[in-house]
Design a protein around this motif. Structure first.
Motif, PDB file in Angstrom:
ATOM      1  N   PRO A 379       1.100  -1.382  -0.148  1.00 56.86           N
ATOM      2  CA  PRO A 379      -0.047   0.261  -0.258  1.00 56.86           C
ATOM      3  C   PRO A 379       1.072   1.410  -0.375  1.00 56.86           C
ATOM      4  CG  PRO A 379      -0.124  -1.475   2.103  1.00 56.86           C
ATOM      5  CD  PRO A 379       0.681  -1.879   0.757  1.00 56.86           C
ATOM      6  N   VAL A 380       0.039   2.310  -0.720  1.00 55.22           N
ATOM      7  CA  VAL A 380       0.959   3.251  -0.311  1.00 55.22           C
ATOM      8  C   VAL A 380       0.547   4.075   0.510  1.00 55.22           C
ATOM      9  CG1 VAL A 380       1.368   3.682  -2.972  1.00 55.22           C
ATOM     10  CG2 VAL A 380      -0.527   4.374  -2.436  1.00 55.22           C
ATOM     11  N   GLN A 381      -0.616   4.248   1.545  1.00 58.72           N
ATOM     12  CA  GLN A 381      -0.747   5.322   2.530  1.00 58.72           C
ATOM     13  C   GLN A 381      -0.028   4.531   3.836  1.00 58.72           C
ATOM     14  OE1 GLN A 381      -2.176   7.845   2.670  1.00 58.72           O
ATOM     15  NE2 GLN A 381      -2.585   7.761   0.481  1.00 58.72           N
ATOM     16  N   ALA A 382       1.150   4.306   3.953  1.00 56.05           N
ATOM     17  CA  ALA A 382       2.136   3.595   4.733  1.00 56.05           C
ATOM     18  C   ALA A 382       3.334   4.126   4.873  1.00 56.05           C
ATOM     19  CB  ALA A 382       1.716   1.966   4.425  1.00 56.05           C
ATOM     20  N   CYS A 383       4.274   3.163   4.764  1.00 51.25           N
ATOM     21  CA  CYS A 383       5.506   3.031   5.007  1.00 51.25           C
ATOM     22  C   CYS A 383       6.375   2.295   4.255  1.00 51.25           C
ATOM     23  CB  CYS A 383       6.432   3.138   5.913  1.00 51.25           C
ATOM     24  SG  CYS A 383       6.423   2.255   7.436  1.00 51.25           S
ATOM     25  N   VAL A 384       7.678   2.294   3.594  1.00 47.69           N
ATOM     26  CA  VAL A 384       8.575   1.054   2.967  1.00 47.69           C
ATOM     27  C   VAL A 384       8.613   0.611   3.698  1.00 47.69           C
ATOM     28  CG1 VAL A 384      10.541   0.439   1.635  1.00 47.69           C
ATOM     29  CG2 VAL A 384       9.413   3.126   1.042  1.00 47.69           C
ATOM     30  N   GLY A 385       8.215  -1.327   3.936  1.00 44.33           N
ATOM     31  CA  GLY A 385       8.555  -1.758   4.707  1.00 44.33           C
ATOM     32  C   GLY A 385       7.729  -2.553   5.513  1.00 44.33           C
ATOM     33  N   TYR A 386       6.531  -1.888   5.299  1.00 45.10           N
ATOM     34  CA  TYR A 386       4.853  -2.332   5.664  1.00 45.10           C
ATOM     35  C   TYR A 386       4.649  -3.378   5.767  1.00 45.10           C
ATOM     36  CZ  TYR A 386       0.029  -1.390   7.356  1.00 45.10           C
ATOM     37  OH  TYR A 386      -0.516  -0.976   8.647  1.00 45.10           O
ATOM     38  N   THR A 387       4.518  -4.147   4.717  1.00 46.33           N
ATOM     39  CA  THR A 387       4.171  -5.638   4.503  1.00 46.33           C
ATOM     40  C   THR A 387       5.039  -6.302   3.996  1.00 46.33           C
ATOM     41  OG1 THR A 387       3.987  -5.177   1.984  1.00 46.33           O
ATOM     42  CG2 THR A 387       1.645  -4.427   3.498  1.00 46.33           C
ATOM     43  N   LYS A 388       4.800  -7.549   3.223  1.00 45.06           N
ATOM     44  CA  LYS A 388       5.775  -8.398   3.419  1.00 45.06           C
ATOM     45  C   LYS A 388       6.212  -8.015   1.903  1.00 45.06           C
ATOM     46  CE  LYS A 388       3.897 -12.542   5.810  1.00 45.06           C
ATOM     47  NZ  LYS A 388       5.022 -12.442   6.873  1.00 45.06           N
ATOM     48  N   PHE A 389       5.751  -7.122   0.936  1.00 46.18           N
ATOM     49  CA  PHE A 389       5.682  -6.710  -0.670  1.00 46.18           C
ATOM     50  C   PHE A 389       7.010  -5.792  -0.828  1.00 46.18           C
ATOM     51  CE2 PHE A 389       1.542  -8.532  -0.931  1.00 46.18           C
ATOM     52  CZ  PHE A 389       1.816  -9.081  -1.930  1.00 46.18           C
ATOM     53  N   SER A 390       7.527  -5.488   0.722  1.00 44.93           N
ATOM     54  CA  SER A 390       7.991  -4.036   0.720  1.00 44.93           C
ATOM     55  C   SER A 390       9.412  -3.672   1.198  1.00 44.93           C
ATOM     56  CB  SER A 390       7.742  -2.681   0.694  1.00 44.93           C
ATOM     57  OG  SER A 390       6.948  -2.198   2.171  1.00 44.93           O
ATOM     58  N   TYR A 391      10.527  -3.317   1.033  1.00 45.01           N
ATOM     59  CA  TYR A 391      12.053  -4.009   2.191  1.00 45.01           C
ATOM     60  C   TYR A 391      12.831  -1.918   2.139  1.00 45.01           C
ATOM     61  CZ  TYR A 391      11.653  -9.287   1.402  1.00 45.01           C
ATOM     62  OH  TYR A 391      11.384 -10.367   1.227  1.00 45.01           O
ATOM     63  N   GLY A 392      12.658  -1.352   3.706  1.00 44.02           N
ATOM     64  CA  GLY A 392      13.418  -0.404   3.697  1.00 44.02           C
ATOM     65  C   GLY A 392      14.433   0.050   4.866  1.00 44.02           C
ATOM     66  N   TRP A 393      15.003   0.360   4.388  1.00 43.50           N
ATOM     67  CA  TRP A 393      15.868   1.697   5.646  1.00 43.50           C
ATOM     68  C   TRP A 393      15.251   2.673   6.135  1.00 43.50           C
ATOM     69  CZ3 TRP A 393      21.232   4.428   3.591  1.00 43.50           C
ATOM     70  CH2 TRP A 393      21.653   4.440   4.826  1.00 43.50           C
ATOM     71  N   ARG A 394      15.239   2.978   6.659  1.00 43.43           N
ATOM     72  CA  ARG A 394      14.611   4.307   7.988  1.00 43.43           C
ATOM     73  C   ARG A 394      15.492   5.402   8.399  1.00 43.43           C
ATOM     74  NH1 ARG A 394      11.196   4.323  13.591  1.00 43.43           N
ATOM     75  NH2 ARG A 394      13.067   3.720  13.750  1.00 43.43           N
ATOM     76  N   SER A 395      15.562   6.197   8.110  1.00 42.42           N
ATOM     77  CA  SER A 395      17.080   7.528   8.670  1.00 42.42           C
ATOM     78  C   SER A 395      16.835   7.442   9.152  1.00 42.42           C
ATOM     79  CB  SER A 395      16.125   8.865   7.879  1.00 42.42           C
ATOM     80  OG  SER A 395      14.605   9.209   8.229  1.00 42.42           O
ATOM     81  N   LEU A 396      15.811   7.441  10.926  1.00 43.72           N
ATOM     82  CA  LEU A 396      15.997   7.289  12.360  1.00 43.72           C
ATOM     83  C   LEU A 396      16.360   6.067  12.610  1.00 43.72           C
ATOM     84  CD1 LEU A 396      14.785   9.360  14.750  1.00 43.72           C
ATOM     85  CD2 LEU A 396      13.315   7.671  14.720  1.00 43.72           C
ATOM     86  N   LYS A 397      17.319   6.323  13.430  1.00 42.95           N
ATOM     87  CA  LYS A 397      18.552   5.325  13.835  1.00 42.95           C
ATOM     88  C   LYS A 397      18.747   4.430  13.140  1.00 42.95           C
ATOM     89  CE  LYS A 397      15.629   5.196  18.173  1.00 42.95           C
ATOM     90  NZ  LYS A 397      15.338   4.698  19.479  1.00 42.95           N
ATOM     91  N   GLY A 398      18.598   4.355  11.741  1.00 40.51           N
ATOM     92  CA  GLY A 398      19.576   3.881  10.148  1.00 40.51           C
ATOM     93  C   GLY A 398      18.228   2.119  10.552  1.00 40.51           C
ATOM     94  N   THR A 399      17.347   1.964  10.755  1.00 37.89           N
ATOM     95  CA  THR A 399      17.008   0.659  11.289  1.00 37.89           C
ATOM     96  C   THR A 399      15.820   0.354   9.981  1.00 37.89           C
ATOM     97  OG1 THR A 399      15.794   2.017  13.326  1.00 37.89           O
ATOM     98  CG2 THR A 399      14.973  -0.148  12.697  1.00 37.89           C
ATOM     99  N   LYS A 400      16.011  -1.409   9.708  1.00 34.88           N
ATOM    100  CA  LYS A 400      16.178  -1.587   8.164  1.00 34.88           C
ATOM    101  C   LYS A 400      14.352  -2.001   8.759  1.00 34.88           C
ATOM    102  CE  LYS A 400      17.853  -6.004   8.366  1.00 34.88           C
ATOM    103  NZ  LYS A 400      18.953  -6.963   8.006  1.00 34.88           N
ATOM    104  N   PHE A 401      13.467  -2.162   7.631  1.00 34.26           N
ATOM    105  CA  PHE A 401      11.834  -2.739   8.034  1.00 34.26           C
ATOM    106  C   PHE A 401      12.053  -3.691   6.465  1.00 34.26           C
ATOM    107  CE2 PHE A 401      12.533   0.638  10.710  1.00 34.26           C
ATOM    108  CZ  PHE A 401      11.004   1.001  11.605  1.00 34.26           C
ATOM    109  N   HIS A 402      10.872  -4.238   6.916  1.00 33.22           N
ATOM    110  CA  HIS A 402      10.677  -6.044   6.831  1.00 33.22           C
ATOM    111  C   HIS A 402       9.021  -6.059   6.948  1.00 33.22           C
ATOM    112  CE1 HIS A 402       9.376  -8.385   2.820  1.00 33.22           C
ATOM    113  NE2 HIS A 402       9.798  -9.353   4.306  1.00 33.22           N
TER     114      HIS A 402
END
Length: 557
Positions: A379-402
């Motif tokens: 979904p686009v009304q969320a963030c990268v790494g919010y579901t199983k379909f995306s992988y992201g890296w956050r500026s805050l604390k450098g945390t990675k999300f999936h």
């Protein structure tokens, strides 16, 4: 029978002040074939063309998109024909007949306020007959019922044509200045818009889809039940009590390279995706009987293809993003608005090693971003790494999300002024590639074709819940991030197989700019291709997919 009526005699004053045109820096040459560049807004003489000397067409064509050598993204002249209806055809026919008459009288190119009338049966219909294939890509009519269609068109379109008071079968072009006839003419741009403003098929379909989706249960494809999940789901599906949904918009206006006007793209939502289409010049439509004169008939989608100009440049997508985001005119720079929202790139990858950069330009207080890769199901009304379909890296604390789960990755994160690199590696064996659907985007010719704001779009629907059930790890794949040219290490490996798009999400009023290459601030890793190269590949892949589709439809075609 033909006549002229009213007005004063021609003078020695040109129809408009001379303008420098063409590569030769000359002037307009009415009565010869000239092409109008949609980008630099200049006219070019056919005799001066560099790459298209074999092009044949009629003077005063109005349905095409031409890019000169200086403006074309490929550095070579391009010309794409657009569908021409009877109104477009009548403009071209009457303009040519008028030019011929003015040339005979020696008034071509000079002010002449007189309208020149032409008889339907004696002059207009014969010109149609002689030049049909150069007027339109519609098949030549086998019945003479089209004669009455031409007559009705000339009588109905009063802004463009004027009937002779003493004869219902003689007509003139309202515009007497032939230098104004072309694809840039405001009157031409308005053709077909009056009827479509009141009734738009795409708006009806989208509204119906929203109604169906509201009545169905939300699935786990929308993401896990984390903080803020309900709010994001409501924004994505159009449900829930949020007052801010009153600000929801249905489309985004963006400039497409080579188009002289903005294109309105319907936003992707609830599993429905929209792709700008154009008439496929390689396929001729079969029309029989009275169907050929019906304006309400359904156009088979296989007669269209993906718009070749729209897919020629990799940018952030004008419609595969959250509507709240502010996408700048370069379609590379984006600014957030309050909660996390996603913007995806226009081109996806299924094989190979690819790279793009993100310049973190502005970071107001309490704002941050995530960057990475995403499939369309996320979904686009969320963030990268919010579901199983995306992988992201956050500026805050450098945390990675999936899948909404965060893990330590790069201590300290990143901040305003940093240049971030995003790499994805999807290995494949070019000698044993396997089924083509594993690495080539499918043809859209079997998807519904809709009209939205005067443009044609393919409408594709994908069920995120079903796709989630089919997710399998892609052995040997990985995602790696870089900060100011230095690797931060592999963030994810053996990611789920699928088509991945560059993706960014912004929280609050942060601003970033994507760079898809080919020139980067820091050299990409060896073997990685810039995402800009994907625009070149997609043309070959889409052509192959369309050929496969055409082969399967051989009997229909």
């Amino acid at each position: 029978m033909n006549r002229t009526k009213g007005g004063r005699k021609a003078t020695d004053k040109p129809a408009s002040p001379p303008k420098i045109v063409c590569y030769c820096e000359g002037q307009r040459e009415l009565g010869t074939l000239e092409l109008f560049c949609a980008i630099c807004q200049k006219w070019f003489h056919h005799r001066c063309l560099k790459d298209m000397k074999e092009l044949y067409g009629l003077n005063f064509m109005v349905c095409y998109t031409f890019n000169c050598k200086n403006c074309s993204p490929t550095g070579a002249e391009t010309w794409v024909a657009k569908p021409a209806n009877f109104t477009h055809m009548c403009v071209t026919v009457l303009a040519n007949l008028t030019a011929e008459r003015q040339k005979e009288s020696g008034t071509l190119g000079y002010t002449d306020n007189r309208m020149i009338y032409f008889n339907l049966q004696d002059e207009i219909i014969p010109y149609f007959d002689t030049n049909w294939e150069h007027l339109t890509n519609m098949p030549r009519r086998t019945k003479n019922t089209w004669h009455s269609t031409v007559q009705k068109t000339l009588a109905k379109e009063s802004d463009l044509f004027k009937p002779l008071d003493s004869s219902e079968n003689s007509f003139a072009l309202v515009e007497t200045n032939l230098t104004e006839i072309g694809p840039n003419s405001e009157a031409v741009k308005q053709i077909g818009k009056k009827n479509t403003e009141k009734s738009n098929l795409a708006s009806t379909l989208v509204s119906a889809q929203q109604t169906v989706e509201k009545s169905s249960e939300l699935t786990d494809a929308d993401g896990p039940k984390t903080r803020g999940a309900s709010k994001r789901r409501n924004a994505e599906t159009g449900g829930g009590p949020s007052k801010k949904m009153k600000n929801t918009v249905d489309y985004s206006s963006a400039r497409v390279t080579g188009q002289d006007t903005l294109v309105d793209f319907p936003f992707n939502k609830e599993g429905y995706h929209y792709f700008l289409a154009e008439r496929d010049p390689n396929i001729q439509e079969k029309v029989t009987g009275e169907e050929e004169e019906s304006a309400a008939r359904i156009i088979p989608p296989y007669l269209y293809r993906l718009n070749t100009i729209a897919i020629s440049t990799v940018t952030l997508s004008p419609n595969d993003r959250a509507f709240q985001l502010r996408l700048m005119e370069d379609q590379l720079t984006v600014t957030g608005n309050e909660g996390y929202c996603v913007a995806r790139g226009t081109h996806g990858v299924m094989k190979g090693t690819w790279y793009y950069e993100v310049h973190f330009q502005k970071q107001p207080s309490d704002s941050h971003i995530r960057i990475g890769w995403s499939q369309r199901h996320s979904p686009v009304q969320a963030c990268v790494g919010y579901t199983k379909f995306s992988y992201g890296w956050r500026s805050l604390k450098g945390t990675k999300f999936h899948d909404s789960y965060g893990a330590k990755y790069f201590q300290g994160g990143f901040k305003e002024g940093d240049v971030l690199g995003c790499l994805i590696h999807l290995p494949w064996n070019q000698f044993r590639p396997g089924p083509s659907q594993n690495y080539i985007q499918p043809s859209l010719k079997d998807q519904p074709l809709i009209v939205f704001k005067h443009n044609h779009f393919f409408e594709s629907h994908e069920d995120g819940a079903e796709s989630k059930k089919k997710l399998v790890p892609f052995k040997g794949s990985k995602i790696e991030f870089f900060r100011n040219g230095k690797s931060c290490g592999v963030a994810f490996d053996d990611i789920y197989a699928g088509a991945y798009y560059p993706a960014v999400s912004l929280f609050q009023n942060a601003t970033l700019k994507c760079n898809f290459g080919p020139k980067f601030a820091f050299p990409p890793p060896q073997g990685a291709l810039p995402m800009s190269e994907r625009a070149n590949q997609i043309h070959y892949e889409q052509t192959l997919s369309d050929i496969i589709n055409m082969t399967e439809r051989e009997l229909e075609l």
